[in-house]
Design a protein around this motif. Sequence first.
Motif, PDB file in Angstrom:
ATOM      1  N   MET A   1      78.066  67.941  32.675  1.00  0.00           N
ATOM      2  CA  MET A   1      78.915  67.237  33.594  1.00  0.00           C
ATOM      3  C   MET A   1      80.307  67.851  33.541  1.00  0.00           C
ATOM      4  O   MET A   1      80.767  68.285  32.490  1.00  0.00           O
ATOM      5  CB  MET A   1      78.980  65.754  33.195  1.00  0.00           C
ATOM      6  CG  MET A   1      79.778  64.917  34.153  1.00  0.00           C
ATOM      7  SD  MET A   1      79.968  63.164  33.696  1.00  0.00           S
ATOM      8  CE  MET A   1      78.346  62.692  33.177  1.00  0.00           C
ATOM      9  N   ARG A   2      80.984  67.888  34.682  1.00  0.00           N
ATOM     10  CA  ARG A   2      82.359  68.378  34.755  1.00  0.00           C
ATOM     11  C   ARG A   2      83.283  67.162  34.844  1.00  0.00           C
ATOM     12  O   ARG A   2      83.106  66.315  35.706  1.00  0.00           O
ATOM     13  CB  ARG A   2      82.514  69.284  35.969  1.00  0.00           C
ATOM     14  CG  ARG A   2      81.668  70.537  35.821  1.00  0.00           C
ATOM     15  CD  ARG A   2      81.611  71.353  37.084  1.00  0.00           C
ATOM     16  NE  ARG A   2      82.941  71.664  37.570  1.00  0.00           N
ATOM     17  CZ  ARG A   2      83.183  72.071  38.806  1.00  0.00           C
ATOM     18  NH1 ARG A   2      82.205  72.205  39.674  1.00  0.00           N
ATOM     19  NH2 ARG A   2      84.408  72.338  39.183  1.00  0.00           N
TER      20      ARG A   2
ATOM     21  N   GLY B   1      79.137  68.591  25.044  1.00  0.00           N
ATOM     22  CA  GLY B   1      78.670  69.648  25.941  1.00  0.00           C
ATOM     23  C   GLY B   1      79.205  69.591  27.361  1.00  0.00           C
ATOM     24  O   GLY B   1      78.781  70.390  28.204  1.00  0.00           O
ATOM     25  N   HIS B   2      80.129  68.706  27.633  1.00  0.00           N
ATOM     26  CA  HIS B   2      80.672  68.599  28.989  1.00  0.00           C
ATOM     27  C   HIS B   2      81.843  69.564  29.180  1.00  0.00           C
ATOM     28  O   HIS B   2      82.525  69.926  28.222  1.00  0.00           O
ATOM     29  CB  HIS B   2      81.144  67.171  29.266  1.00  0.00           C
ATOM     30  CG  HIS B   2      80.052  66.156  29.121  1.00  0.00           C
ATOM     31  ND1 HIS B   2      79.013  66.052  30.018  1.00  0.00           N
ATOM     32  CD2 HIS B   2      79.829  65.222  28.170  1.00  0.00           C
ATOM     33  CE1 HIS B   2      78.199  65.079  29.632  1.00  0.00           C
ATOM     34  NE2 HIS B   2      78.674  64.564  28.503  1.00  0.00           N
ATOM     35  N   ASP B   3      82.061  69.983  30.418  1.00  0.00           N
ATOM     36  CA  ASP B   3      83.222  70.800  30.763  1.00  0.00           C
ATOM     37  C   ASP B   3      84.385  69.863  31.063  1.00  0.00           C
ATOM     38  O   ASP B   3      84.262  68.958  31.885  1.00  0.00           O
ATOM     39  CB  ASP B   3      82.946  71.652  32.003  1.00  0.00           C
ATOM     40  CG  ASP B   3      81.900  72.722  31.750  1.00  0.00           C
ATOM     41  OD1 ASP B   3      81.851  73.248  30.626  1.00  0.00           O
ATOM     42  OD2 ASP B   3      81.149  73.031  32.689  1.00  0.00           O
ATOM     43  N   VAL B   4      85.521  70.093  30.404  1.00  0.00           N
ATOM     44  CA  VAL B   4      86.686  69.221  30.547  1.00  0.00           C
ATOM     45  C   VAL B   4      87.857  70.053  31.057  1.00  0.00           C
ATOM     46  O   VAL B   4      88.118  71.145  30.563  1.00  0.00           O
ATOM     47  CB  VAL B   4      87.051  68.554  29.203  1.00  0.00           C
ATOM     48  CG1 VAL B   4      88.325  67.736  29.328  1.00  0.00           C
ATOM     49  CG2 VAL B   4      85.904  67.689  28.706  1.00  0.00           C
ATOM     50  N   LEU B   5      88.549  69.513  32.050  1.00  0.00           N
ATOM     51  CA  LEU B   5      89.742  70.146  32.613  1.00  0.00           C
ATOM     52  C   LEU B   5      90.844  69.106  32.695  1.00  0.00           C
ATOM     53  O   LEU B   5      90.596  67.960  33.080  1.00  0.00           O
ATOM     54  CB  LEU B   5      89.438  70.686  34.014  1.00  0.00           C
ATOM     55  CG  LEU B   5      90.620  71.222  34.820  1.00  0.00           C
ATOM     56  CD1 LEU B   5      91.163  72.509  34.204  1.00  0.00           C
ATOM     57  CD2 LEU B   5      90.214  71.454  36.265  1.00  0.00           C
ATOM     58  N   PHE B   6      92.059  69.499  32.329  1.00  0.00           N
ATOM     59  CA  PHE B   6      93.217  68.637  32.492  1.00  0.00           C
ATOM     60  C   PHE B   6      94.031  69.129  33.678  1.00  0.00           C
ATOM     61  O   PHE B   6      94.364  70.301  33.764  1.00  0.00           O
ATOM     62  CB  PHE B   6      94.110  68.653  31.244  1.00  0.00           C
ATOM     63  CG  PHE B   6      93.767  67.607  30.231  1.00  0.00           C
ATOM     64  CD1 PHE B   6      94.405  66.380  30.232  1.00  0.00           C
ATOM     65  CD2 PHE B   6      92.802  67.850  29.266  1.00  0.00           C
ATOM     66  CE1 PHE B   6      94.089  65.411  29.295  1.00  0.00           C
ATOM     67  CE2 PHE B   6      92.480  66.893  28.321  1.00  0.00           C
ATOM     68  CZ  PHE B   6      93.128  65.661  28.338  1.00  0.00           C
TER      69      PHE B   6
END
Length: 98
Positions: free
Chosen positions: A1-2, A28-33
């Motif tokens: 998940m993103r 395992g998730h993609d994280v963006l701030f």
Amino acid sequence: MRILFSAPGSAAHVFPMVPTAQALRSAGHDVLFAGQAPITVLRPTGFPLVEVGDGTTTAEIFARFGTNGPKELTQEEINRLAVIGFAEHSRSALGDLF
């Protein structure tokens, strides 16, 4: 998940999100701030960053809604100014988040 986290460039707003973001990344998730100026407060988190908004800082927005001269504000006035300030600051970032 993103997963996207978004906050004003203020340690008080960003750092409470960091443990949740770390847990999501560990799972395992993609994280963006996505952050507003100053984005430098986000760098120590170690997450990928993107700057949004018009470059105005939270302090600059609240200075626009300051009072003329020294005056004690009631809690209701403080709350009203906070709502106006955060709404104004958030408005500049909306277009960049889509």
